[in-house]
Design a protein around this motif. Structure first.
Motif, mmCIF file in Angstrom:
data_model
loop_
_atom_site.group_PDB
_atom_site.id
_atom_site.type_symbol
_atom_site.label_atom_id
_atom_site.label_comp_id
_atom_site.label_asym_id
_atom_site.label_seq_id
_atom_site.Cartn_x
_atom_site.Cartn_y
_atom_site.Cartn_z
ATOM 1 N N GLY A 27 48.846 14.653 16.305
ATOM 2 C CA GLY A 27 49.032 16.091 16.149
ATOM 3 C C GLY A 27 49.634 16.740 17.378
ATOM 4 O O GLY A 27 49.868 17.939 17.405
ATOM 5 N N GLU A 28 49.923 15.929 18.392
ATOM 6 C CA GLU A 28 50.468 16.446 19.647
ATOM 7 C C GLU A 28 51.922 16.891 19.447
ATOM 8 O O GLU A 28 52.705 16.240 18.755
ATOM 9 N N ALA A 29 52.281 18.025 20.055
ATOM 10 C CA ALA A 29 53.656 18.519 19.992
ATOM 11 C C ALA A 29 54.531 17.649 20.884
ATOM 12 O O ALA A 29 54.143 17.301 22.002
ATOM 13 N N ILE A 30 55.710 17.280 20.371
ATOM 14 C CA ILE A 30 56.640 16.473 21.157
ATOM 15 C C ILE A 30 58.039 17.085 21.032
ATOM 16 O O ILE A 30 58.395 17.630 19.994
ATOM 17 N N PRO A 31 58.816 17.002 22.103
ATOM 18 C CA PRO A 31 60.184 17.537 22.029
ATOM 19 C C PRO A 31 61.107 16.528 21.336
ATOM 20 O O PRO A 31 61.035 15.329 21.579
ATOM 21 N N ILE A 32 61.962 17.027 20.466
ATOM 22 C CA ILE A 32 62.979 16.207 19.823
ATOM 23 C C ILE A 32 64.316 16.669 20.387
ATOM 24 O O ILE A 32 64.690 17.834 20.225
ATOM 25 N N PRO A 33 65.034 15.788 21.086
ATOM 26 C CA PRO A 33 66.271 16.205 21.744
ATOM 27 C C PRO A 33 67.398 16.476 20.748
ATOM 28 O O PRO A 33 67.359 16.021 19.592
ATOM 29 N N ALA A 34 68.415 17.197 21.200
ATOM 30 C CA ALA A 34 69.603 17.434 20.392
ATOM 31 C C ALA A 34 70.294 16.100 20.146
ATOM 32 O O ALA A 34 70.204 15.183 20.964
ATOM 33 N N SER A 35 70.978 15.979 19.015
ATOM 34 C CA SER A 35 71.688 14.733 18.722
ATOM 35 C C SER A 35 72.820 15.003 17.747
ATOM 36 O O SER A 35 72.971 16.107 17.235
ATOM 37 N N ARG A 36 73.624 13.972 17.513
ATOM 38 C CA ARG A 36 74.686 14.040 16.505
ATOM 39 C C ARG A 36 74.275 13.144 15.360
ATOM 40 O O ARG A 36 73.822 12.025 15.563
ATOM 41 N N ARG A 37 74.455 13.625 14.141
ATOM 42 C CA ARG A 37 74.081 12.878 12.942
ATOM 43 C C ARG A 37 75.293 12.760 12.032
ATOM 44 O O ARG A 37 76.111 13.679 11.949
ATOM 45 N N LEU A 38 75.379 11.654 11.335
ATOM 46 C CA LEU A 38 76.418 11.501 10.336
ATOM 47 C C LEU A 38 75.990 12.272 9.094
ATOM 48 O O LEU A 38 74.853 12.159 8.645
ATOM 49 N N ALA A 39 76.902 13.057 8.554
ATOM 50 C CA ALA A 39 76.603 13.832 7.350
ATOM 51 C C ALA A 39 77.621 13.471 6.279
ATOM 52 O O ALA A 39 78.793 13.242 6.560
ATOM 53 N N PHE A 40 77.149 13.398 5.053
ATOM 54 C CA PHE A 40 78.021 13.181 3.907
ATOM 55 C C PHE A 40 77.751 14.288 2.909
ATOM 56 O O PHE A 40 76.610 14.514 2.512
ATOM 57 N N LYS A 41 78.808 14.986 2.539
ATOM 58 C CA LYS A 41 78.676 16.030 1.528
ATOM 59 C C LYS A 41 79.451 15.565 0.297
ATOM 60 O O LYS A 41 80.679 15.439 0.337
ATOM 61 N N PRO A 42 78.741 15.278 -0.797
ATOM 62 C CA PRO A 42 79.436 14.816 -1.991
ATOM 63 C C PRO A 42 80.290 15.933 -2.590
ATOM 64 O O PRO A 42 79.958 17.106 -2.482
ATOM 65 N N SER A 43 81.383 15.531 -3.225
ATOM 66 C CA SER A 43 82.249 16.513 -3.885
ATOM 67 C C SER A 43 81.555 17.056 -5.130
ATOM 68 O O SER A 43 80.620 16.443 -5.663
ATOM 69 N N LYS A 44 82.022 18.193 -5.590
ATOM 70 C CA LYS A 44 81.450 18.775 -6.812
ATOM 71 C C LYS A 44 81.658 17.814 -7.983
ATOM 72 O O LYS A 44 80.779 17.637 -8.826
ATOM 73 N N LYS A 45 82.817 17.173 -8.020
ATOM 74 C CA LYS A 45 83.117 16.229 -9.095
ATOM 75 C C LYS A 45 82.082 15.087 -9.123
ATOM 76 O O LYS A 45 81.583 14.727 -10.173
ATOM 77 N N LEU A 46 81.772 14.532 -7.958
ATOM 78 C CA LEU A 46 80.776 13.460 -7.887
ATOM 79 C C LEU A 46 79.395 13.972 -8.253
ATOM 80 O O LEU A 46 78.674 13.331 -9.023
#
Length: 89
Positions: free
Chosen positions: A66-85
């Motif tokens: 339950g201890e609070a911990i810092p989560i650092p900034a990062s870069r993540r891969l994102a995929f946004k599916p098309s409306k057609k898909l």
């Protein structure tokens, strides 16, 4: 489905040798990685868009203590599916 299964299915459907399908698939993944790492995006019409997203640093919580911990900034891969898909799913 893993990569080798995908290669076998595409090869069977297209009549292209599995080695050639594997080479093309590996090349695609490599190029997407390079473009996204460089700050760009890759749009595959009718499929979706691959891009990197920056996340802000934030506070998290250790689920065990339950201890609070810092989560650092990062870069993540994102995929946004098309409306057609999305509509086909």
């Amino acid at each position: 489905m893993n990569k080798s299964e995908l290669v076998r299915v595409i090869a069977a459907e297209t009549g292209v040798r599995p080695q050639d399908v594997d080479s093309v698939l590996t090349g695609f993944v490599t190029r997407v990685e390079e473009v996204v790492r460089g700050g760009g995006s890759v749009k595959v019409t009718g499929f979706g868009v691959f891009r990197a997203r920056d996340t802000e640093p934030r506070a998290g919580r250790n689920p065990r203590t339950g201890e609070a911990i810092p989560i650092p900034a990062s870069r993540r891969l994102a995929f946004k599916p098309s409306k057609k898909l999305t509509d086909r799913l």
